[in-house]
Design a protein around this motif. Structure first.
Motif, PDB file in Angstrom:
ATOM      1  N   LEU A   1      19.526  29.063  12.703  1.00 22.17           N
ATOM      2  CA  LEU A   1      20.145  29.933  13.790  1.00 22.17           C
ATOM      3  C   LEU A   1      19.653  29.112  14.966  1.00 22.17           C
ATOM      4  CD1 LEU A   1      20.897  32.464  14.738  1.00 22.17           C
ATOM      5  CD2 LEU A   1      18.798  33.526  14.518  1.00 22.17           C
ATOM      6  N   THR A   2      18.467  28.777  15.254  1.00 21.41           N
ATOM      7  CA  THR A   2      18.104  28.146  16.728  1.00 21.41           C
ATOM      8  C   THR A   2      18.955  26.918  16.859  1.00 21.41           C
ATOM      9  OG1 THR A   2      15.957  29.035  16.006  1.00 21.41           O
ATOM     10  CG2 THR A   2      16.327  27.074  17.773  1.00 21.41           C
ATOM     11  N   LYS A   3      19.131  26.048  15.744  1.00 21.79           N
ATOM     12  CA  LYS A   3      20.120  24.992  15.833  1.00 21.79           C
ATOM     13  C   LYS A   3      21.543  25.187  16.247  1.00 21.79           C
ATOM     14  CE  LYS A   3      20.881  20.779  13.464  1.00 21.79           C
ATOM     15  NZ  LYS A   3      20.761  19.996  12.005  1.00 21.79           N
ATOM     16  N   ILE A   4      22.020  26.184  15.560  1.00 25.58           N
ATOM     17  CA  ILE A   4      23.434  26.686  15.852  1.00 25.58           C
ATOM     18  C   ILE A   4      23.492  27.494  17.214  1.00 25.58           C
ATOM     19  CG2 ILE A   4      25.314  28.208  15.219  1.00 25.58           C
ATOM     20  CD1 ILE A   4      24.055  27.599  12.071  1.00 25.58           C
TER      21      ILE A   4
ATOM     22  N   SER B   1      30.320  32.364  15.877  1.00 32.28           N
ATOM     23  CA  SER B   1      30.518  33.237  14.615  1.00 32.28           C
ATOM     24  C   SER B   1      29.287  32.914  13.608  1.00 32.28           C
ATOM     25  CB  SER B   1      31.758  32.939  13.747  1.00 32.28           C
ATOM     26  OG  SER B   1      31.713  33.623  12.437  1.00 32.28           O
ATOM     27  N   CYS B   2      28.942  31.790  13.432  1.00 29.76           N
ATOM     28  CA  CYS B   2      27.862  31.385  12.566  1.00 29.76           C
ATOM     29  C   CYS B   2      26.538  31.924  13.000  1.00 29.76           C
ATOM     30  CB  CYS B   2      27.633  29.929  12.645  1.00 29.76           C
ATOM     31  SG  CYS B   2      28.741  28.999  11.622  1.00 29.76           S
ATOM     32  N   VAL B   3      26.526  31.950  14.479  1.00 25.82           N
ATOM     33  CA  VAL B   3      25.204  32.762  14.865  1.00 25.82           C
ATOM     34  C   VAL B   3      24.949  34.136  14.481  1.00 25.82           C
ATOM     35  CG1 VAL B   3      23.841  33.597  17.088  1.00 25.82           C
ATOM     36  CG2 VAL B   3      24.836  31.114  16.802  1.00 25.82           C
ATOM     37  N   GLU B   4      26.084  34.814  14.488  1.00 26.14           N
ATOM     38  CA  GLU B   4      26.025  36.234  13.983  1.00 26.14           C
ATOM     39  C   GLU B   4      25.845  36.279  12.334  1.00 26.14           C
ATOM     40  OE1 GLU B   4      25.897  38.955  15.834  1.00 26.14           O
ATOM     41  OE2 GLU B   4      25.971  37.382  17.345  1.00 26.14           O
ATOM     42  N   GLN B   5      26.407  35.253  11.809  1.00 28.20           N
ATOM     43  CA  GLN B   5      26.165  35.147  10.299  1.00 28.20           C
ATOM     44  C   GLN B   5      24.670  34.878  10.074  1.00 28.20           C
ATOM     45  OE1 GLN B   5      28.319  36.136   7.994  1.00 28.20           O
ATOM     46  NE2 GLN B   5      30.033  36.234   9.499  1.00 28.20           N
ATOM     47  N   TYR B   6      24.297  33.972  10.574  1.00 22.04           N
ATOM     48  CA  TYR B   6      22.717  33.705  10.409  1.00 22.04           C
ATOM     49  C   TYR B   6      21.807  34.886  10.535  1.00 22.04           C
ATOM     50  CZ  TYR B   6      22.873  29.295   8.048  1.00 22.04           C
ATOM     51  OH  TYR B   6      23.211  28.633   6.760  1.00 22.04           O
TER      52      TYR B   6
ATOM     53  N   MET C   1      22.766  35.027   1.457  1.00 17.96           N
ATOM     54  CA  MET C   1      23.634  33.606   0.943  1.00 17.96           C
ATOM     55  C   MET C   1      25.105  33.788   1.509  1.00 17.96           C
ATOM     56  SD  MET C   1      22.268  32.530  -2.646  1.00 17.96           S
ATOM     57  CE  MET C   1      22.981  31.018  -2.962  1.00 17.96           C
ATOM     58  N   GLU C   2      25.744  35.034   1.671  1.00 17.18           N
ATOM     59  CA  GLU C   2      27.104  35.045   2.344  1.00 17.18           C
ATOM     60  C   GLU C   2      27.215  34.765   3.619  1.00 17.18           C
ATOM     61  OE1 GLU C   2      28.393  39.158   1.382  1.00 17.18           O
ATOM     62  OE2 GLU C   2      27.547  39.211  -0.537  1.00 17.18           O
ATOM     63  N   GLY C   3      26.390  35.082   4.408  1.00 19.30           N
ATOM     64  CA  GLY C   3      26.194  34.244   5.922  1.00 19.30           C
ATOM     65  C   GLY C   3      26.636  33.066   5.962  1.00 19.30           C
ATOM     66  N   PRO C   4      25.789  32.025   5.232  1.00 22.11           N
ATOM     67  CA  PRO C   4      25.891  30.692   5.578  1.00 22.11           C
ATOM     68  C   PRO C   4      27.590  30.268   4.835  1.00 22.11           C
ATOM     69  CG  PRO C   4      23.800  31.130   5.044  1.00 22.11           C
ATOM     70  CD  PRO C   4      24.353  32.539   4.686  1.00 22.11           C
TER      71      PRO C   4
END
Length: 173
Positions: A77-80, A98-103, A133-136
């Protein structure tokens, strides 16, 4: 005096049952766990690389592995978030955002999984980790359409593999 003796008896009995319970905690069969994992070689390497897993019982192993999943998700999360902040390409920025929200959702599901683990609820642990696992997976799908940082793909895969180990363990609880 009688109350004192009764309290001593109760404390002694309690200690006896605690000791018996701890003697029944046998080491988890990591070979069996890794044999059922989605990526057996990753699982074997993970178990060998973490000295805390050696001789751990099933619940302790679940705690260690879930902790690794939580650390992995937080690090990702921090990296993204950092990548999203610096990105100038609108399509890639949208993918990272979008990945931030997913994580964030993933971390929330892992926190709930921790509650299930604490209460000894193996099926609940399984459901919450599966949800995490769905988020990633969604993140990965979105980033596959743009030229994203390749380390995100690798880290996503490692996270999925760690969660896969937790799922196997949860089925053995």
């Amino acid at each position: 005096m009688a109350t004192y003796m009764m309290n001593n008896l109760l404390v002694s009995c309690l200690m006896f049952f605690v000791m018996i319970g701890s003697l029944n905690a046998k080491p988890a069969d990591t070979k069996a766990i890794c044999g059922k994992a989605k990526n057996p070689s990753f699982c074997t390497n993970y178990m060998k690389s973490n000295p805390k897993t050696s001789g751990a019982d099933i619940k302790t192993l679940a705690t260690i592995t879930l902790g690794s999943a939580q650390t992995s998700a937080s690090t990702l999360l921090t990296k993204i978030q950092s990548l999203a902040t610096r990105e100038t390409n609108p399509a890639l920025k949208k993918g990272y955002t979008s990945c931030v929200e997913q994580y964030k959702n993933t971390i929330s599901s892992l926190d709930e999984a921790g509650n299930s683990l604490t209460s000894g609820d193996g099926p609940g642990l399984n459901i919450k980790v599966s949800a995490a696992m769905e988020g990633p997976t969604t993140c990965q799908d979105g980033l596959s359409k743009v030229k994203a940082d390749p380390s995100i793909v690798k880290d996503n895969g490692d996270f999925q593999n760690i969660c896969g180990i937790v799922l196997v363990i949860s089925n053995m609880m």
